[in-house]
Enzyme design. Structure first.
Site, PDB file in Angstrom:
ATOM      1  N   LYS A 152       0.825  -1.213   0.000  1.00  6.79           N
ATOM      2  CA  LYS A 152       0.000   0.000   0.000  1.00  6.79           C
ATOM      3  C   LYS A 152       0.858   1.262   0.000  1.00  6.79           C
ATOM      4  O   LYS A 152       0.655   2.156  -0.824  1.00  6.79           O
ATOM      5  CB  LYS A 152      -0.897   0.018   1.255  1.00  6.79           C
ATOM      6  CG  LYS A 152      -1.563   1.358   1.496  1.00  6.79           C
ATOM      7  CD  LYS A 152      -2.441   1.366   2.728  1.00  6.79           C
ATOM      8  CE  LYS A 152      -1.756   1.716   4.004  1.00  6.79           C
ATOM      9  NZ  LYS A 152      -1.614   3.151   4.294  1.00  6.79           N
ATOM     10  N   ASN A 153       1.826   1.324   0.911  1.00 11.64           N
ATOM     11  CA  ASN A 153       2.551   2.589   1.065  1.00 11.64           C
ATOM     12  C   ASN A 153       3.542   2.849  -0.068  1.00 11.64           C
ATOM     13  O   ASN A 153       4.029   3.971  -0.213  1.00 11.64           O
ATOM     14  CB  ASN A 153       3.202   2.668   2.449  1.00 11.64           C
ATOM     15  CG  ASN A 153       2.129   2.833   3.521  1.00 11.64           C
ATOM     16  OD1 ASN A 153       0.978   3.194   3.221  1.00 11.64           O
ATOM     17  ND2 ASN A 153       2.475   2.541   4.770  1.00 11.64           N
ATOM     18  N   CYS A 179      -5.476   8.181   8.738  1.00 10.67           N
ATOM     19  CA  CYS A 179      -5.792   7.625  10.055  1.00 10.67           C
ATOM     20  C   CYS A 179      -5.365   8.600  11.148  1.00 10.67           C
ATOM     21  O   CYS A 179      -4.338   9.273  11.024  1.00 10.67           O
ATOM     22  CB  CYS A 179      -5.037   6.309  10.263  1.00 10.67           C
ATOM     23  SG  CYS A 179      -5.724   4.920   9.362  1.00 10.67           S
ATOM     24  N   ARG A 192      -0.119  15.014  12.573  1.00 10.94           N
ATOM     25  CA  ARG A 192       0.553  14.570  11.348  1.00 10.94           C
ATOM     26  C   ARG A 192       0.961  15.790  10.511  1.00 10.94           C
ATOM     27  O   ARG A 192       0.397  16.057   9.454  1.00 10.94           O
ATOM     28  CB  ARG A 192      -0.348  13.609  10.563  1.00 10.94           C
ATOM     29  CG  ARG A 192      -0.694  12.366  11.367  1.00 10.94           C
ATOM     30  CD  ARG A 192      -1.411  11.306  10.577  1.00 10.94           C
ATOM     31  NE  ARG A 192      -0.534  10.561   9.698  1.00 10.94           N
ATOM     32  CZ  ARG A 192      -0.850   9.396   9.130  1.00 10.94           C
ATOM     33  NH1 ARG A 192      -2.005   8.841   9.363  1.00 10.94           N
ATOM     34  NH2 ARG A 192      -0.005   8.781   8.327  1.00 10.94           N
ATOM     35  N   ASP A 201       3.479   0.190  12.277  1.00 15.45           N
ATOM     36  CA  ASP A 201       2.240  -0.343  11.696  1.00 15.45           C
ATOM     37  C   ASP A 201       2.010  -1.819  12.035  1.00 15.45           C
ATOM     38  O   ASP A 201       1.008  -2.395  11.614  1.00 15.45           O
ATOM     39  CB  ASP A 201       2.250  -0.143  10.168  1.00 15.45           C
ATOM     40  CG  ASP A 201       2.225   1.330   9.797  1.00 15.45           C
ATOM     41  OD1 ASP A 201       1.783   2.135  10.639  1.00 15.45           O
ATOM     42  OD2 ASP A 201       2.662   1.678   8.694  1.00 15.45           O
ATOM     43  N   ARG A 254      -9.140   0.269   3.700  1.00 15.49           N
ATOM     44  CA  ARG A 254      -8.139   1.202   3.171  1.00 15.49           C
ATOM     45  C   ARG A 254      -6.836   0.506   2.816  1.00 15.49           C
ATOM     46  O   ARG A 254      -6.134   0.950   1.914  1.00 15.49           O
ATOM     47  CB  ARG A 254      -7.834   2.287   4.218  1.00 15.49           C
ATOM     48  CG  ARG A 254      -8.988   3.220   4.443  1.00 15.49           C
ATOM     49  CD  ARG A 254      -8.647   4.269   5.438  1.00 15.49           C
ATOM     50  NE  ARG A 254      -7.436   4.948   4.991  1.00 15.49           N
ATOM     51  CZ  ARG A 254      -6.850   5.930   5.633  1.00 15.49           C
ATOM     52  NH1 ARG A 254      -7.365   6.359   6.758  1.00 15.49           N
ATOM     53  NH2 ARG A 254      -5.778   6.496   5.162  1.00 15.49           N
TER      54      ARG A 254
END
Ligand code: EPU
Length: 429
Positions: free
Chosen positions: A22-23, A117, A122, A306, A398
């Site tokens: 994903k990232n 999230c 952030r 994570d 997500r």
């Protein structure tokens, strides 16, 4: 709104395939607009963060076509817009990568401050620090970030104050075509940072040192379209490793890059996992009782933040007391209350969690507070006595492709159903 209904107590058995990271995907897809020709990207995970990005790209004028399972043709030559408004940016964190990509393409960009999230503050000051070092003027006004490089970006030295995945990638994107040499120091070394550098180099960029503390970039004039396959998702793999060990199952996890999993695997082995790594797969079982251990999350190659929620499920069922120190986010442990509902003994003091193991969880209704917390709730439900209902499924969507389908194929008793109760509450509110 949907919810997941899990009846715990079944160990996972069988094989599961891991999807694209994903990232990496959320940076690589925006990066394709920097190419002067079409790109074909393979191993794109089928997750909602990717769907949102592709919708944004489409609305900007990129020709987006799905050309196969997990494969997209992206042609940004017709791109017109360099502005991403609030409604779009708010939907996901990685919308900030359009800043770097559009700066490279147009010399200017305007993107609303991103969502994502809620893991604590952030900020994106380090992204802006890099853009400004490259000669941009950056202004934040009414929630929009405006960057303008005037007569073009110029290479420079950037020493980041903290290690940031997003700022490292964004600076790389912006610097690819900046005039002269850029040196980025104190950068993130995550596998997805290296993956982004690899595709940019394939496009014709000259980036060296990705995966170390210093990245050196010699600016080039043109970037071409390429065909590229995204690396496997280390956190999805880690999540299935944790689920296999937590349930006392026996699972083969395919399509992984073992090197990217070294830290996760070594720490889960200490918690009682028996894990054998092959060239592209991991064989995972439980060795005996789960064991307490202390964890501290750090940027790569440290233990990834994570993976803490998933690992904390193992620790909550281990004999003894474990301490987790969160080194990245200020608000990582929001899920502690939910795990407590299931019987976990979990106390949180700032960025430290103290977990005293219990022998069993009991099923309960819980809510996922973010993507990885959602995965942890599911793993806890798989181990619990009785029925667990997990709400907040949209967080899980997500970042996990077909999480329910993959778990069902491994023998889990889990289903996704419409949440009628939630609908009634919403109607009454
Ligand atoms: N930070 C700043 N200023 C900045 C940027 C970051 O102070 O300009 C701080 C953050 O507040 C945080 C730390 O630096 O305390 C690290 O943040 P980083 O920039 O590395 O995080 P990110 O790029 O926003 C990515 C992943 C996250 C993952 C973190 C850490 C994406 C889209 N997101 O976020 O992934 O937790 O790196 O590895 O790549 C997830 O996948 O569940 C997820 C949340």
């Amino acid at each position: 709104m949907d919810k997941l209904v899990i009846r715990g107590g079944r160990p996972l058995h069988g094989k599961v395939d891991i999807g694209g990271a994903k990232n990496a995907a959320v940076a690589i897809l925006p990066a394709t607009i920097m190419a002067e020709g079409p790109c074909t990207i393979q191993n794109v995970p089928d997750i909602s963060d990717v769907h949102i990005l592709l919708e944004i790209m489409s609305s900007m004028g990129v020709d987006v076509r799905m050309t196969g399972k997990h494969e997209y043709y992206l042609d940004g030559r017709g791109l017109v817009s360099s502005v991403i408004e609030h409604e779009e940016a708010r939907r996901m964190r990685a919308s900030y990568y359009f800043l770097g990509a559009m700066l490279s393409r147009f010399g200017k960009a305007a993107v609303a401050l991103p969502g994502g999230c809620n893991l604590g503050a952030r900020p994106i000051d380090q992204h802006l620090k890099a853009f400004m070092a490259l000669g941009c003027e950056c202004v934040v006004d009414h929630g929009m970030v405006y960057c303008d490089s005037g007569r073009g970006l110029k290479g420079n030295q950037v020493i980041f104050d903290i290690v940031s995945v997003g700022a490292t990638i964004n600076a790389m994107l912006a610097a690819c075509k900046a005039e002269g040499r850029t040196v980025l120091q104190n950068v993130a070394k995550e596998p997805h940072v290296v993956d982004v550098a690899n595709i940019l180099n394939m496009m014709g960029a000259d980036i060296r040192g990705a995966g170390t503390d210093t990245i050196k970039i010699n600016g080039v004039k043109h970037l071409r379209g390429v065909e590229y396959s995204i690396i496997p998702d280390q956190i999805e793999a880690g999540t299935f490793i944790a689920a296999a060990v937590a349930t006392g199952g026996d699972v083969e996890i395919d399509n992984i890059t073992p090197k990217h999993l070294e830290t996760i695997v070594s720490r889960i082995r200490e918690m009682g996992g028996e894990i054998t790594l092959d060239e592209e797969c991991a064989y995972v079982r439980r060795r005996g009782p789960l064991l307490a251990t202390n964890l501290r999350t750090m940027p790569h190659p440290g233990f990834p933040t994570d993976m803490t929620p998933q690992a904390s499920v193992l620790l909550a069922l281990a004999e003894g007391t474990s301490v987790i120190q969160e080194g990245i986010w200020s608000n990582r442990f929001r899920y502690a209350d939910e795990l407590r509902r299931m019987g976990a003994r979990f106390s949180v003091e700032g960025k430290t969690a103290i977990i005293s193991g219990v022998s069993k969880f009991s099923g309960a209704p819980v809510v996922s507070t973010d993507l990885r917390a959602g995965a942890a709730m599911v793993i806890a439900g798989l181990c619990a006595d009785g029925m667990t209902e997990v709400r907040g499924v949209e967080y899980i969507d997500r970042g996990y492709e077909d999480f329910v389908g993959k778990l069902r194929a491994l023998g889990a008793d889990i289903e996704r159903v419409e949440d009628l109760e939630e609908q009634i509450v919403q109607q009454e509110a």
